[in-house]
Write an enzyme that holds these catalytic residues in place. Structure first.
Site, PDB file in Angstrom:
ATOM      1  N   ARG A   1       6.406  -8.798  16.236  1.00 62.69           N
ATOM      2  CA  ARG A   1       7.056  -7.573  15.759  1.00 62.69           C
ATOM      3  C   ARG A   1       6.157  -6.394  16.059  1.00 62.69           C
ATOM      4  O   ARG A   1       4.930  -6.500  16.018  1.00 62.69           O
ATOM      5  CB  ARG A   1       7.310  -7.654  14.257  1.00 62.69           C
ATOM      6  CG  ARG A   1       7.872  -6.372  13.670  1.00 62.69           C
ATOM      7  CD  ARG A   1       8.251  -6.488  12.204  1.00 62.69           C
ATOM      8  NE  ARG A   1       8.711  -5.191  11.720  1.00 62.69           N
ATOM      9  CZ  ARG A   1       7.957  -4.313  11.069  1.00 62.69           C
ATOM     10  NH1 ARG A   1       6.693  -4.633  10.784  1.00 62.69           N
ATOM     11  NH2 ARG A   1       8.441  -3.150  10.687  1.00 62.69           N
TER      12      ARG A   1
ATOM     13  N   ASP B   1       0.567   4.932   1.980  1.00 63.68           N
ATOM     14  CA  ASP B   1      -0.229   5.555   3.045  1.00 63.68           C
ATOM     15  C   ASP B   1      -1.033   6.706   2.442  1.00 63.68           C
ATOM     16  O   ASP B   1      -0.448   7.554   1.769  1.00 63.68           O
ATOM     17  CB  ASP B   1       0.692   6.082   4.151  1.00 63.68           C
ATOM     18  CG  ASP B   1       1.450   4.950   4.846  1.00 63.68           C
ATOM     19  OD1 ASP B   1       2.540   5.210   5.395  1.00 63.68           O
ATOM     20  OD2 ASP B   1       0.951   3.812   4.803  1.00 63.68           O
TER      21      ASP B   1
ATOM     22  N   HIS C   1       4.819   0.251   0.078  1.00 66.73           N
ATOM     23  CA  HIS C   1       5.517  -0.565   1.077  1.00 66.73           C
ATOM     24  C   HIS C   1       4.573  -1.623   1.653  1.00 66.73           C
ATOM     25  O   HIS C   1       3.359  -1.605   1.381  1.00 66.73           O
ATOM     26  CB  HIS C   1       6.085   0.319   2.189  1.00 66.73           C
ATOM     27  CG  HIS C   1       5.075   1.174   2.881  1.00 66.73           C
ATOM     28  ND1 HIS C   1       4.470   2.283   2.283  1.00 66.73           N
ATOM     29  CD2 HIS C   1       4.521   1.081   4.107  1.00 66.73           C
ATOM     30  CE1 HIS C   1       3.622   2.831   3.128  1.00 66.73           C
ATOM     31  NE2 HIS C   1       3.631   2.126   4.232  1.00 66.73           N
TER      32      HIS C   1
ATOM     33  N   HIS D   1       0.837  -1.205   0.000  1.00 69.25           N
ATOM     34  CA  HIS D   1       0.000   0.000   0.000  1.00 69.25           C
ATOM     35  C   HIS D   1       0.869   1.251   0.000  1.00 69.25           C
ATOM     36  O   HIS D   1       2.053   1.209   0.326  1.00 69.25           O
ATOM     37  CB  HIS D   1      -0.897   0.026   1.248  1.00 69.25           C
ATOM     38  CG  HIS D   1      -0.115   0.241   2.509  1.00 69.25           C
ATOM     39  ND1 HIS D   1       0.605  -0.771   3.117  1.00 69.25           N
ATOM     40  CD2 HIS D   1       0.108   1.360   3.248  1.00 69.25           C
ATOM     41  CE1 HIS D   1       1.208  -0.289   4.189  1.00 69.25           C
ATOM     42  NE2 HIS D   1       0.951   1.008   4.292  1.00 69.25           N
TER      43      HIS D   1
HETATM   44  C1  LIG Z   1      -5.578   6.716   7.104  1.00 67.59           C
HETATM   45  C2  LIG Z   1      -5.114   5.490   7.320  1.00 67.59           C
HETATM   46  C3  LIG Z   1      -5.739   4.244   6.803  1.00 67.59           C
HETATM   47  C4  LIG Z   1      -4.710   3.159   7.205  1.00 67.59           C
HETATM   48  C5  LIG Z   1      -4.116   3.725   8.465  1.00 67.59           C
HETATM   49  C6  LIG Z   1      -3.876   5.174   8.087  1.00 67.59           C
HETATM   50  C7  LIG Z   1      -2.659   5.225   7.111  1.00 67.59           C
HETATM   51  C8  LIG Z   1      -2.338   3.848   6.505  1.00 67.59           C
HETATM   52  C9  LIG Z   1      -3.606   3.062   6.118  1.00 67.59           C
HETATM   53  C10 LIG Z   1      -3.408   1.548   5.911  1.00 67.59           C
HETATM   54  C11 LIG Z   1      -2.378   0.988   6.915  1.00 67.59           C
HETATM   55  C12 LIG Z   1      -2.944   1.176   4.474  1.00 67.59           C
HETATM   56  C13 LIG Z   1      -3.006  -0.362   4.267  1.00 67.59           C
HETATM   57  C14 LIG Z   1      -4.446  -0.868   4.487  1.00 67.59           C
HETATM   58  C15 LIG Z   1      -4.993  -0.511   5.895  1.00 67.59           C
HETATM   59  C16 LIG Z   1      -6.482  -0.934   5.918  1.00 67.59           C
HETATM   60  C17 LIG Z   1      -4.290  -1.372   6.970  1.00 67.59           C
HETATM   61  O1  LIG Z   1      -3.718  -2.429   6.646  1.00 67.59           O
HETATM   62  O2  LIG Z   1      -4.343  -0.995   8.163  1.00 67.59           O
HETATM   63  C18 LIG Z   1      -4.853   1.013   6.085  1.00 67.59           C
HETATM   64  C19 LIG Z   1      -5.277   1.723   7.383  1.00 67.59           C
HETATM   65  C20 LIG Z   1      -6.796   1.671   7.648  1.00 67.59           C
HETATM   66  O3  LIG Z   1      -7.604   1.931   6.738  1.00 67.59           O
HETATM   67  O4  LIG Z   1      -7.134   1.367   8.813  1.00 67.59           O
HETATM   68  O1  LIG Z   2       4.817  -2.119  10.380  1.00 66.79           O
HETATM   69  C1  LIG Z   2       5.446  -1.578   9.453  1.00 66.79           C
HETATM   70  O2  LIG Z   2       6.683  -1.623   9.354  1.00 66.79           O
HETATM   71  C2  LIG Z   2       4.670  -0.817   8.385  1.00 66.79           C
HETATM   72  C3  LIG Z   2       3.256  -0.486   8.816  1.00 66.79           C
HETATM   73  C4  LIG Z   2       2.572   0.399   7.802  1.00 66.79           C
HETATM   74  O3  LIG Z   2       2.977   0.522   6.656  1.00 66.79           O
HETATM   75  C5  LIG Z   2       1.370   1.142   8.196  1.00 66.79           C
HETATM   76  O4  LIG Z   2       0.880   0.960   9.335  1.00 66.79           O
HETATM   77  O5  LIG Z   2       0.910   1.963   7.326  1.00 66.79           O
HETATM   78 FE   LIG Z   3       2.030   2.182   5.633  1.00 63.53          FE
END
Ligand SMILES: C=C1C[C@]23C[C@H]1CC[C@H]2[C@]1(C)CCC[C@@](C)(C(=O)O)[C@H]1[C@@H]3C(=O)O
Ligand SMILES: O=C(O)CCC(=O)C(=O)O
Ligand SMILES: [Fe+2]
Length: 419
Positions: free
Chosen positions: A303, A239, A293, A237
């Protein structure tokens, strides 16, 4: 394009996944298994060579240090949107306390963590593997997210939120993260000075834009997984936020996609990992890239990572300074929007991935057509090619480069071309 609206499965059908309870399980529920082409590499990928940025040197005003820092940041952000910051002046004891406080929360029984459960459509609270939010490609992680406001009147927002949510047992936890978020907010403003200088818009432009930030702090906890080659802690994804300041523990698992390959980012306790997000990519008019990333897991050790997501005040219009579309890059790349709208998009309509900003732009346009012309039938007719758009807005890809001044106005955002 992925379905825009993800309806959680009916409550009765949602199996309870507590990733911490699954950490010894060899028979991984299928919802956690990612498609083959998205599964992590069997071997840890090569480490990405990233020159650390000396922030103290830049902020000291030393000309050579400033020049080196702005050059390194400009190169990194144009190429992949990722860099490391050292000499950041954040107290190592505060960082250690933040990691310890995290253990205090995530080691609690699921029933206690559930009292902090994230409400559907909202970004704050506790989530475990995002059960009920997504139905496949579930992330192998537990998270706790909360808001941080840099405004004086909200100076104890974090402490009060945690106290309300978890009670007096977590008073110290709330104090630690109130202090940690304040430190991250101040650090991010210093980095905004560096980004402003590196883009040629001056030290104060982006610093002032983010002075009253309304940001998100997220704690990521990744339990061990017995099939680490089939699952992902956090999927690929960008951010959607503006800037991410991340501190990973000693375990390692963060990977960045550069030149069509994944690279691992080795833990460095003295460095913060910093990456550009979608919102800052739009503020830079696409000159800086939102970093792609992901986070992989392992079969032995939990972790943890602390992610501070810098966000502007929700109603500020995300629009690049004119210097960034008045010269070499003469057109606007993204429309104006607000962070409130993009955040709502990621929480209620679309799972953030590597295409969020482009999908959001199209969603805004469709939404505006509906709003402008009030009918889903109109949008359907447009899509079927049976009707011309009844307003002067042209899809981005049809803008001719010779247009002098095409004003495209949609409800919710507008952008104009000065070519
Ligand atoms: C605004 C946000 C949505 C998420 C948390 C913050 C910034 C990163 C986003 C996220 C981590 C991107 C990957 C998918 C996601 C659903 C996750 O894996 O947590 C995303 C976060 C979210 O929507 O909760
Ligand atoms: O845990 C990590 O190293 C990355 C987490 C991440 O990309 C996120 O929370 O948006
Ligand atoms: Fe991220």
């Amino acid at each position: 394009m992925q379905a825009l609206v993800t309806h959680p499965p009916p409550v009765t059908a949602t199996p309870l996944f507590d990733t911490s309870a699954l950490k010894h399980e060899h028979n991984i529920p299928s919802q956690f298994i990612w498609p083959h082409d998205e599964q992590p590499c069997a071997e840890t990928p090569p480490e990405l060579e990233v020159p650390p940025i000396d922030l103290e040197g830049f902020l000291s005003g030393d000309k050579a240090a400033m020049s080196r820092a702005t050059t390194l940041v400009n190169e990194a952000c144009k190429k992949h949107g990722f860099f490391l910051v050292v000499n950041h002046a954040i107290d190592s004891k505060l960082i250690a306390k933040a990691h310890e406080a995290m253990d205090h929360f995530f080691c609690k029984p699921y029933s206690q963590k559930q009292s902090a459960l994230r409400k559907p459509g909202h970004h704050c609270g506790y989530a475990s593997s995002f059960v009920g939010r997504f139905t496949s490609k579930l992330p192998w992680k537990e998270t706790l997210s909360f808001r941080y406001s840099a405004d004086d009147e909200d100076s104890n927002m974090v402490e009060n939120y945690i106290l309300d949510l978890m009670g007096t047992e977590f008073q110290e936890f709330g104090r630690v993260y109130q202090e940690y978020c304040t430190a991250m907010s101040n650090l991010s403003l210093g980095i905004m000075e560096l980004l402003g200088m590196s883009l040629g818009v001056g030290r104060s432009y982006f610093r002032e834009f983010f002075e009253g930030n309304d940001s998100i702090m997220r704690l990521n906890y990744y339990p061990p997984c017995q099939k680490p080659d089939l699952t992902l802690g956090t999927g690929p994804h960008c951010d959607p936020t503006s800037l991410t300041i991340l501190h990973q523990d000693h375990v390692g698992g963060l990977e960045v996609f550069v030149d069509q390959k994944w690279y691992s980012i080795p833990p460095n306790p003295d460095a913060f990992v910093v990456n550009i997000g979608d919102t800052f990519m739009a503020l830079s008019n696409g000159i800086y890239r939102s970093c792609l990333h992901r986070a992989v897991v392992n079969s032995q050790t939990p972790r943890k990572s602390l992610a501070f997501f810098l966000c502007p005040k929700g109603d500020k219009v995300i629009s690049p300074p004119i210097e960034l579309f008045n010269g070499i890059r003469s057109q606007r790349v993204y429309p104006d929007f607000t962070w409130t709208l993009l955040l709502e998009f990621t929480q209620k309509h679309y799972r953030a991935d590597m295409k969020t900003l482009d999908t959001f732009t199209k969603w805004l346009e469709n939404r505006s057509d509906e709003q402008l012309h009030g009918s889903k039938q109109y949008v359907k007719a447009i899509k079927a090619g049976k009707e011309k758009k009844r307003h002067d807005a042209l899809p981005l890809d049809s803008i001719r480069s010779d247009q002098k001044d095409a004003k495209l106005k949609y409800l919710g955002f507008s952008w104009s071309y000065k070519i």
